[in-house]
Motif scaffolding. Structure first.
Motif, PDB file in Angstrom:
ATOM      1  N   GLN A   1      36.313  50.815  38.498  1.00  0.00           N
ATOM      2  CA  GLN A   1      35.608  49.700  37.865  1.00  0.00           C
ATOM      3  C   GLN A   1      34.168  49.603  38.380  1.00  0.00           C
ATOM      4  O   GLN A   1      33.897  49.859  39.538  1.00  0.00           O
ATOM      5  CB  GLN A   1      36.337  48.378  38.126  1.00  0.00           C
ATOM      6  N   TYR A   2      33.293  49.201  37.478  1.00  0.00           N
ATOM      7  CA  TYR A   2      31.884  48.935  37.794  1.00  0.00           C
ATOM      8  C   TYR A   2      31.141  50.133  38.378  1.00  0.00           C
ATOM      9  O   TYR A   2      30.489  50.051  39.414  1.00  0.00           O
ATOM     10  CB  TYR A   2      31.776  47.709  38.713  1.00  0.00           C
TER      11      TYR A   2
ATOM     12  N   ALA B   1      24.518  51.250  38.444  1.00  0.00           N
ATOM     13  CA  ALA B   1      23.461  50.869  39.389  1.00  0.00           C
ATOM     14  C   ALA B   1      23.577  49.450  39.921  1.00  0.00           C
ATOM     15  O   ALA B   1      23.016  49.133  40.965  1.00  0.00           O
ATOM     16  CB  ALA B   1      22.096  51.047  38.712  1.00  0.00           C
ATOM     17  N   ALA B   2      24.285  48.559  39.206  1.00  0.00           N
ATOM     18  CA  ALA B   2      24.287  47.144  39.600  1.00  0.00           C
ATOM     19  C   ALA B   2      25.695  46.559  39.641  1.00  0.00           C
ATOM     20  O   ALA B   2      25.996  45.568  38.974  1.00  0.00           O
ATOM     21  CB  ALA B   2      23.414  46.339  38.640  1.00  0.00           C
ATOM     22  N   PRO B   3      26.591  47.132  40.450  1.00  0.00           N
ATOM     23  CA  PRO B   3      27.986  46.657  40.477  1.00  0.00           C
ATOM     24  C   PRO B   3      28.146  45.249  41.024  1.00  0.00           C
ATOM     25  O   PRO B   3      29.015  44.495  40.564  1.00  0.00           O
ATOM     26  CB  PRO B   3      28.691  47.679  41.364  1.00  0.00           C
ATOM     27  N   ILE B   4      27.339  44.873  42.005  1.00  0.00           N
ATOM     28  CA  ILE B   4      27.456  43.534  42.597  1.00  0.00           C
ATOM     29  C   ILE B   4      27.081  42.474  41.575  1.00  0.00           C
ATOM     30  O   ILE B   4      27.789  41.484  41.376  1.00  0.00           O
ATOM     31  CB  ILE B   4      26.572  43.429  43.852  1.00  0.00           C
ATOM     32  N   ASN B   5      25.963  42.685  40.892  1.00  0.00           N
ATOM     33  CA  ASN B   5      25.506  41.735  39.882  1.00  0.00           C
ATOM     34  C   ASN B   5      26.526  41.566  38.765  1.00  0.00           C
ATOM     35  O   ASN B   5      26.900  40.441  38.399  1.00  0.00           O
ATOM     36  CB  ASN B   5      24.180  42.186  39.272  1.00  0.00           C
ATOM     37  N   HIS B   6      26.999  42.690  38.221  1.00  0.00           N
ATOM     38  CA  HIS B   6      27.875  42.620  37.052  1.00  0.00           C
ATOM     39  C   HIS B   6      29.244  42.029  37.377  1.00  0.00           C
ATOM     40  O   HIS B   6      29.850  41.369  36.522  1.00  0.00           O
ATOM     41  CB  HIS B   6      28.030  44.008  36.427  1.00  0.00           C
ATOM     42  N   ALA B   7      29.737  42.227  38.580  1.00  0.00           N
ATOM     43  CA  ALA B   7      31.024  41.634  38.947  1.00  0.00           C
ATOM     44  C   ALA B   7      30.964  40.114  38.857  1.00  0.00           C
ATOM     45  O   ALA B   7      31.888  39.459  38.352  1.00  0.00           O
ATOM     46  CB  ALA B   7      31.425  42.069  40.350  1.00  0.00           C
TER      47      ALA B   7
ATOM     48  N   VAL C   1      43.408  52.093  31.623  1.00  0.00           N
ATOM     49  CA  VAL C   1      42.723  50.885  32.093  1.00  0.00           C
ATOM     50  C   VAL C   1      41.385  50.732  31.372  1.00  0.00           C
ATOM     51  O   VAL C   1      40.648  51.700  31.198  1.00  0.00           O
ATOM     52  CB  VAL C   1      42.473  50.953  33.615  1.00  0.00           C
ATOM     53  N   ALA C   2      41.104  49.514  30.924  1.00  0.00           N
ATOM     54  CA  ALA C   2      39.802  49.239  30.306  1.00  0.00           C
ATOM     55  C   ALA C   2      38.753  49.128  31.413  1.00  0.00           C
ATOM     56  O   ALA C   2      38.841  48.249  32.268  1.00  0.00           O
ATOM     57  CB  ALA C   2      39.860  47.946  29.500  1.00  0.00           C
ATOM     58  N   LEU C   3      37.791  50.017  31.410  1.00  0.00           N
ATOM     59  CA  LEU C   3      36.796  50.056  32.476  1.00  0.00           C
ATOM     60  C   LEU C   3      35.586  49.183  32.139  1.00  0.00           C
ATOM     61  O   LEU C   3      35.109  49.166  31.014  1.00  0.00           O
ATOM     62  CB  LEU C   3      36.338  51.497  32.717  1.00  0.00           C
ATOM     63  N   LYS C   4      35.109  48.474  33.147  1.00  0.00           N
ATOM     64  CA  LYS C   4      33.892  47.688  33.025  1.00  0.00           C
ATOM     65  C   LYS C   4      32.775  48.437  33.742  1.00  0.00           C
ATOM     66  O   LYS C   4      33.002  49.042  34.783  1.00  0.00           O
ATOM     67  CB  LYS C   4      34.084  46.307  33.653  1.00  0.00           C
TER      68      LYS C   4
END
Length: 312
Positions: free
Chosen positions: A112-113, A116-122, A199-202
């Motif tokens: 998942q995630y 470049a911006a995994p923290i923001n998008h979570a 699994v649906a990936l974000k």
């Protein structure tokens, strides 16, 4: 093992420090070139470079990672393993150089995630947990086989900055655990394809300025997550009396609304709130164009909005 560490921002410093404190043999650091910053455009060193120099570590700062001179310098270090934390995308000539490969620390629970911006998008997506993952680099970004991961809860009012700080600490510990397992030969890589099956990936693509503008026509929960997920950087913003207003912290009020979304209300003293479709966003910390970042009370003490009204 001989380890070459690659990273640039403060997030990576915690991991580099943890490796050194654990007694790992970091033989050199690769980081971004110095860049001009501020009004005087003085050259600014990366957080990783400043820390590495303070610890007496050799520092390499290639403009281009495919540069033959840099590749020669890197090969001469004879690294057994390379460790990457918050750095740029590596060409195969770099990540495939050490005999044990290159391990990356990513600020999400892969698969998942990715991005470049995994923290923001979570946080923008309203997740109640995130985490950190170590994995082996390969061609496609953030898709290599997973070594270890660690979950981290997200509190209801956490900003991206709050989550960043949590993941920075947990990630540093996880990286030490990963390096020790690689050295001991006990790390067992798990292909992400196995975890991603069915699994649906974000995803977590780079965030641009246009992504930061607040759409007051959206639900209050969505807007609140949007503000949290972009704070402190790159920061959600809206128009306010003809100027750009950045919002760093806010709280939500879910209630019936009789006003046009985007309408703001204030008592001119302690309260500033914006109408959404199903409630209000009450601003707690902000920065008006041309002004410093401050709490809303300090802001209203020195600024008089064009209208001072309170919703009936």
């Amino acid at each position: 093992m001989r380890i070459v560490f690659m990273g640039t921002p403060e997030f990576a410093v915690a991991s580099l420090e943890a490796l050194l404190e654990a007694g790992e043999n970091v033989v050199a650091v690769v980081t971004a070139p110095d860049k001009p910053a501020g009004r005087g455009q003085k050259l600014h060193q990366s957080a990783v470079k400043r820390f590495a120099l303070a610890r007496g570590l050799p520092v390499l700062q290639p403009e281009k990672l495919r540069n033959p001179g840099f590749l020669t310098e890197l090969a001469a270090l004879k690294a057994d393993l390379q460790v990457v934390v918050a750095f740029r995308m590596l060409p195969e000539s770099v990540w495939n150089m050490p005999p044990l490969g290159t391990v990356n620390l990513h600020a999400s629970l892969l698969p998942q995630y990715r991005g470049a911006a995994p923290i923001n998008h979570a946080i923008i997506n309203g997740e109640n947990q995130s985490g950190v993952t170590t994995f082996m680099l390969r061609h496609e970004i953030d898709t290599g086989s997973i070594l270890f991961s660690e979950k981290v809860p997200i509190a209801a009012d956490d900003t991206a900055g709050d989550l960043h700080d949590k993941l920075m600490v947990v990630g540093a510990d996880l990286l030490v655990r990963t390096v020790r397992a690689i050295a001991a030969g006990t790390a067992v890589p798990v292909p992400q394809e196995v975890l991603a099956a069915g699994v649906a990936l974000k995803h977590a693509p780079k965030i641009f300025k246009e992504d930061c503008q607040i759409d007051w026509q959206r639900p209050v929960d969505t807007i609140h997550n949007h503000i949290r997920g972009l704070s402190p950087y790159p920061t959600a913003y809206t128009s306010f009396d003809g100027k750009t207003l950045k919002i760093f912290r806010a709280k939500k009020e879910k209630t019936a609304v009789q006003h046009e979304p985007g309408t703001y209300f204030t008592d001119g003293k302690t309260l500033l709130k914006f109408a959404c479709t199903d409630g209000y966003i009450q601003v707690l910390e902000l920065q008006l164009e041309g002004k410093k970042r401050m709490d809303v009370v300090s802001f209203l003490r020195g600024y008089r909005p064009s209208s001072v009204t309170f919703p009936s």
